[in-house]
Design an enzyme around this catalytic site. Structure first.
Site, PDB file in Angstrom:
ATOM      1  N   GLY A  46      -3.267  -3.207  -3.613  1.00  0.00           N
ATOM      2  CA  GLY A  46      -3.993  -1.984  -3.261  1.00  0.00           C
ATOM      3  C   GLY A  46      -3.771  -1.642  -1.801  1.00  0.00           C
ATOM      4  N   GLN A  51      -4.777   2.238   6.307  1.00  0.00           N
ATOM      5  CA  GLN A  51      -4.062   1.000   6.640  1.00  0.00           C
ATOM      6  C   GLN A  51      -2.665   1.280   7.201  1.00  0.00           C
ATOM      7  OE1 GLN A  51      -5.269  -0.934   2.667  1.00  0.00           O
ATOM      8  NE2 GLN A  51      -5.030  -2.683   4.026  1.00  0.00           N
ATOM      9  N   CYS A  94      -6.500  -9.206   2.034  1.00  0.00           N
ATOM     10  CA  CYS A  94      -6.295  -7.825   2.442  1.00  0.00           C
ATOM     11  C   CYS A  94      -5.029  -7.769   3.288  1.00  0.00           C
ATOM     12  CB  CYS A  94      -7.492  -7.357   3.269  1.00  0.00           C
ATOM     13  SG  CYS A  94      -7.293  -5.683   3.898  1.00  0.00           S
ATOM     14  N   LEU A  95      -4.185  -6.774   3.045  1.00  0.00           N
ATOM     15  CA  LEU A  95      -2.942  -6.661   3.814  1.00  0.00           C
ATOM     16  C   LEU A  95      -3.228  -6.436   5.306  1.00  0.00           C
ATOM     17  CD1 LEU A  95      -0.830  -4.464   1.354  1.00  0.00           C
ATOM     18  CD2 LEU A  95      -0.628  -6.935   1.766  1.00  0.00           C
ATOM     19  N   HIS A 136     -12.984  -2.505  -2.900  1.00  0.00           N
ATOM     20  CA  HIS A 136     -12.385  -3.017  -1.660  1.00  0.00           C
ATOM     21  C   HIS A 136     -11.655  -1.883  -0.937  1.00  0.00           C
ATOM     22  CE1 HIS A 136      -9.770  -6.086   0.603  1.00  0.00           C
ATOM     23  NE2 HIS A 136      -9.137  -4.938   0.796  1.00  0.00           N
ATOM     24  N   GLU A 137     -10.845  -1.132  -1.693  1.00  0.00           N
ATOM     25  CA  GLU A 137     -10.070  -0.052  -1.063  1.00  0.00           C
ATOM     26  C   GLU A 137     -10.994   1.058  -0.568  1.00  0.00           C
ATOM     27  OE1 GLU A 137      -7.168  -0.806  -0.383  1.00  0.00           O
ATOM     28  OE2 GLU A 137      -6.956  -2.452  -1.793  1.00  0.00           O
ATOM     29  N   HIS A 140     -12.289   0.548   2.829  1.00  0.00           N
ATOM     30  CA  HIS A 140     -11.361   0.947   3.907  1.00  0.00           C
ATOM     31  C   HIS A 140     -11.605   2.396   4.327  1.00  0.00           C
ATOM     32  CE1 HIS A 140      -8.769  -2.517   4.424  1.00  0.00           C
ATOM     33  NE2 HIS A 140      -8.544  -2.603   3.136  1.00  0.00           N
TER      34      HIS A 140
HETATM   35 NI    NI Z   1      -7.679  -4.277   2.163  1.00  0.00          NI
END
Ligand code: NI
Length: 174
Positions: A46, A51, A94-95, A136-137, A140
């Protein structure tokens, strides 16, 4: 299509609240294409536009397994309509917080209203990993990462570690 740089903690841009998209046009579709390329390249499931530094309420996801065909999902202006009272716990990565995992409790299912890649209004009932991932997304989009869910001590330790990694960026290991 292009692979973009993913911002990592403690980059302040990740704290920004993303703005609603007025219309899903060519620009937004190109952004979604780039986001998907970036997410696949980083082996994530995701990614939110913020991001890669774009404060728009756009998310891409793909929860397909390695042996399955890609199944890209696009969410523009997602809103959670219903949340289950029951919580489920996942170790989330998380990236933007590389190599760290945090236990997070979230509603185990939810209903999401959003616009798809073509700007069409849709509804999706999510549970399991899909429910966790979309929530989660969507965090962000509000400037929240998994570091919000850890103790102050653990957060400082992780940020220290990630800052060190960032400082080493101009060194190469061959
Ligand atoms: Ni994330």
């Amino acid at each position: 299509m292009a692979v973009k740089t993913i911002l990592t903690e403690p980059n302040k841009i990740l704290r920004k609240i993303s703005l609603p998209v007025k219309k899903v046009g060519k620009e937004e579709q190109l952004l979604m294409d780039d986001m998907l390329d970036t997410m696949y390249d980083a082996k994530g499931i995701g990614l939110a536009a913020i991001q890669i530094g774009i404060p728009k309420r756009i998310i891409v996801m793909d929860l397909s397994k390695d042996n399955e065909n890609n199944n890209p999902m696009y969410f523009v202006n997602p809103v959670i309509k219903n949340k289950n009272q029951n919580l489920s716990k996942y170790e989330e990565g998380c990236l933007s917080v590389p190599n760290q995992f945090v236990e997070v409790n979230r509603p185990s299912s939810c209903e999401v209203e959003y616009l798809d890649y073509n700007g069409k209004k849709r509804n999706l009932n999510c549970d399991g990993l899909l429910a966790t991932c979309i929530q989660h997304e969507m965090d962000h989009l509000e400037g929240i990462t998994i570091l919000t869910y850890v103790s102050n001590l653990k957060r400082s330790m992780i940020i220290k570690k990630l800052s060190k990694v960032n400082n080493n960026e101009d060194k190469v290991v061959l």
